[in-house]
Design a protein around this motif. Structure first.
Motif, mmCIF file in Angstrom:
data_model
loop_
_atom_site.group_PDB
_atom_site.id
_atom_site.type_symbol
_atom_site.label_atom_id
_atom_site.label_comp_id
_atom_site.label_asym_id
_atom_site.label_seq_id
_atom_site.Cartn_x
_atom_site.Cartn_y
_atom_site.Cartn_z
ATOM 1 N N UNK A 56 0.784 -1.228 0.000
ATOM 2 C CA UNK A 56 0.000 0.000 0.000
ATOM 3 C C UNK A 56 0.816 1.277 0.000
ATOM 4 N N UNK A 57 2.036 1.237 -0.459
ATOM 5 C CA UNK A 57 2.833 2.459 -0.513
ATOM 6 C C UNK A 57 3.657 2.469 -1.794
ATOM 7 N N UNK A 58 4.134 3.633 -2.194
ATOM 8 C CA UNK A 58 4.988 3.691 -3.380
ATOM 9 C C UNK A 58 6.268 2.893 -3.147
ATOM 10 N N UNK A 59 6.730 2.208 -4.195
ATOM 11 C CA UNK A 59 7.921 1.363 -4.067
ATOM 12 C C UNK A 59 8.814 1.511 -5.289
ATOM 13 N N UNK A 60 10.085 1.278 -5.058
ATOM 14 C CA UNK A 60 11.066 1.132 -6.134
ATOM 15 C C UNK A 60 11.687 -0.236 -5.943
ATOM 16 N N UNK A 61 11.635 -1.075 -6.964
ATOM 17 C CA UNK A 61 12.225 -2.403 -6.885
ATOM 18 C C UNK A 61 13.609 -2.430 -7.507
ATOM 19 N N UNK A 62 14.558 -3.003 -6.797
ATOM 20 C CA UNK A 62 15.922 -3.174 -7.296
ATOM 21 C C UNK A 62 16.298 -4.639 -7.162
ATOM 22 N N UNK A 63 17.375 -5.047 -7.834
ATOM 23 C CA UNK A 63 17.737 -6.459 -7.837
ATOM 24 C C UNK A 63 18.884 -6.815 -6.914
ATOM 25 N N UNK A 64 19.505 -5.830 -6.268
ATOM 26 C CA UNK A 64 20.592 -6.180 -5.346
ATOM 27 C C UNK A 64 20.727 -5.123 -4.254
ATOM 28 N N UNK A 65 21.420 -5.521 -3.187
ATOM 29 C CA UNK A 65 21.581 -4.626 -2.036
ATOM 30 C C UNK A 65 22.486 -3.436 -2.340
ATOM 31 N N UNK A 66 23.424 -3.573 -3.265
ATOM 32 C CA UNK A 66 24.313 -2.449 -3.583
ATOM 33 C C UNK A 66 23.508 -1.285 -4.165
ATOM 34 N N UNK A 67 22.608 -1.590 -5.103
ATOM 35 C CA UNK A 67 21.773 -0.537 -5.691
ATOM 36 C C UNK A 67 20.804 0.017 -4.651
ATOM 37 N N UNK A 68 20.256 -0.849 -3.817
ATOM 38 C CA UNK A 68 19.332 -0.412 -2.770
ATOM 39 C C UNK A 68 20.028 0.563 -1.824
ATOM 40 N N UNK A 69 21.231 0.209 -1.399
ATOM 41 C CA UNK A 69 21.996 1.066 -0.492
ATOM 42 C C UNK A 69 22.270 2.428 -1.133
ATOM 43 N N UNK A 70 22.634 2.416 -2.399
ATOM 44 C CA UNK A 70 22.925 3.674 -3.096
ATOM 45 C C UNK A 70 21.692 4.579 -3.147
ATOM 46 N N UNK A 71 20.536 4.014 -3.454
ATOM 47 C CA UNK A 71 19.305 4.810 -3.486
ATOM 48 C C UNK A 71 18.944 5.338 -2.099
ATOM 49 N N UNK A 72 19.143 4.516 -1.077
ATOM 50 C CA UNK A 72 18.870 4.964 0.290
ATOM 51 C C UNK A 72 19.793 6.113 0.679
ATOM 52 N N UNK A 73 21.080 5.994 0.353
ATOM 53 C CA UNK A 73 22.036 7.056 0.669
ATOM 54 C C UNK A 73 21.683 8.372 -0.029
ATOM 55 N N UNK A 74 21.072 8.270 -1.196
ATOM 56 C CA UNK A 74 20.684 9.466 -1.957
ATOM 57 C C UNK A 74 19.326 10.025 -1.524
ATOM 58 N N UNK A 75 18.695 9.385 -0.533
ATOM 59 C CA UNK A 75 17.435 9.899 -0.007
ATOM 60 C C UNK A 75 16.214 9.607 -0.865
ATOM 61 N N UNK A 76 16.323 8.650 -1.792
ATOM 62 C CA UNK A 76 15.222 8.323 -2.690
ATOM 63 C C UNK A 76 14.054 7.676 -1.950
ATOM 64 N N UNK A 77 14.327 6.994 -0.855
ATOM 65 C CA UNK A 77 13.290 6.328 -0.084
ATOM 66 C C UNK A 77 13.897 5.727 1.170
ATOM 67 N N UNK A 78 13.141 4.823 1.789
ATOM 68 C CA UNK A 78 13.614 4.102 2.964
ATOM 69 C C UNK A 78 13.546 2.616 2.652
ATOM 70 N N UNK A 101 14.807 -1.635 4.412
ATOM 71 C CA UNK A 101 15.566 -2.444 5.366
ATOM 72 C C UNK A 101 16.827 -2.966 4.691
ATOM 73 N N UNK A 102 17.934 -2.868 5.423
ATOM 74 C CA UNK A 102 19.231 -3.309 4.913
ATOM 75 C C UNK A 102 19.877 -4.256 5.917
ATOM 76 N N UNK A 103 20.705 -5.187 5.431
ATOM 77 C CA UNK A 103 21.469 -6.040 6.362
ATOM 78 C C UNK A 103 22.394 -5.155 7.204
ATOM 79 N N UNK A 104 22.339 -5.345 8.515
ATOM 80 C CA UNK A 104 23.131 -4.520 9.424
ATOM 81 C C UNK A 104 24.613 -4.541 9.069
ATOM 82 N N UNK A 105 25.144 -5.709 8.706
ATOM 83 C CA UNK A 105 26.576 -5.787 8.417
ATOM 84 C C UNK A 105 26.974 -4.941 7.206
ATOM 85 N N UNK A 106 26.032 -4.589 6.337
ATOM 86 C CA UNK A 106 26.338 -3.791 5.151
ATOM 87 C C UNK A 106 26.269 -2.289 5.396
ATOM 88 N N UNK A 107 25.710 -1.880 6.546
ATOM 89 C CA UNK A 107 25.505 -0.444 6.774
ATOM 90 C C UNK A 107 26.069 0.046 8.102
#
Length: 153
Positions: A74-96, A98-104
């Motif tokens: 029920x919310x807007x989403x952006x789908x990515x295929x790996x954690x590296x791209x997800x982390x990059x989008x999160x760092x750029x403030x594109x959205x929020x 969940x990430x593996x703790x060891x990666x962040x």
């Protein structure tokens, strides 16, 4: 689809098509950039507040699959295929998301990412392979080498 011999990840085995071997778990933490509007909640954003903001999620790499891991419906989403791209989008403030703790850990330490909700979760990881497929010697070796006993799980 039969294209992959072994998979490591969260179990999606509703149809009981796979043999599965536990490999431990990873802690997933909901985070966003310090500049993201959810950061002002200082880790106490409500579920209702989360639903108002775009979530960055992992999308299945299986063709024609709509499965996405850790999705808030029920919310807007952006789908990515790996954690590296997800982390990059999160760092750029594109959205929020969940990430593996060891990666962040470093990003949490230097506050380029902040925890936006108090709920973290442990996600079980499994090594999985098809029940219908005969595995080759390399796959058999990996399964044996990654057994819970050898990994001290």
């Amino acid at each position: 689809s039969g294209k992959i011999e072994l998979s490591v990840g969260e179990p999606f085995n509703e149809q009981q098509l796979f043999e599965m071997q536990p490999m431990g778990s990873i802690k997933m933490v909901p985070v966003g950039a310090l500049s993201h509007p959810l950061a002002k909640h200082k880790g106490q954003a409500s579920r209702l507040e989360l639903l108002k903001h775009r979530q960055v999620v992992l999308k299945s790499t299986v063709e024609d699959s709509a499965r996405m891991a850790g999705v808030e419906p029920g919310q807007p989403q952006i789908g990515v295929q790996d954690f590296a791209m997800k982390k990059e989008l999160l760092l750029r403030g594109v959205g929020w998301g969940s990430m593996p703790l060891h990666m962040i850990k470093e990003e949490l330490k230097n506050k380029t990412l902040v925890q936006i909700h108090k709920m973290s979760r442990d996600v079980p990881l499994f090594l999985a392979w098809s029940k219908k497929r005969t595995l080759g010697p390399c796959a058999q070796f990996l399964i044996s080498s990654l057994s819970p006993k050898k990994m001290n799980l």
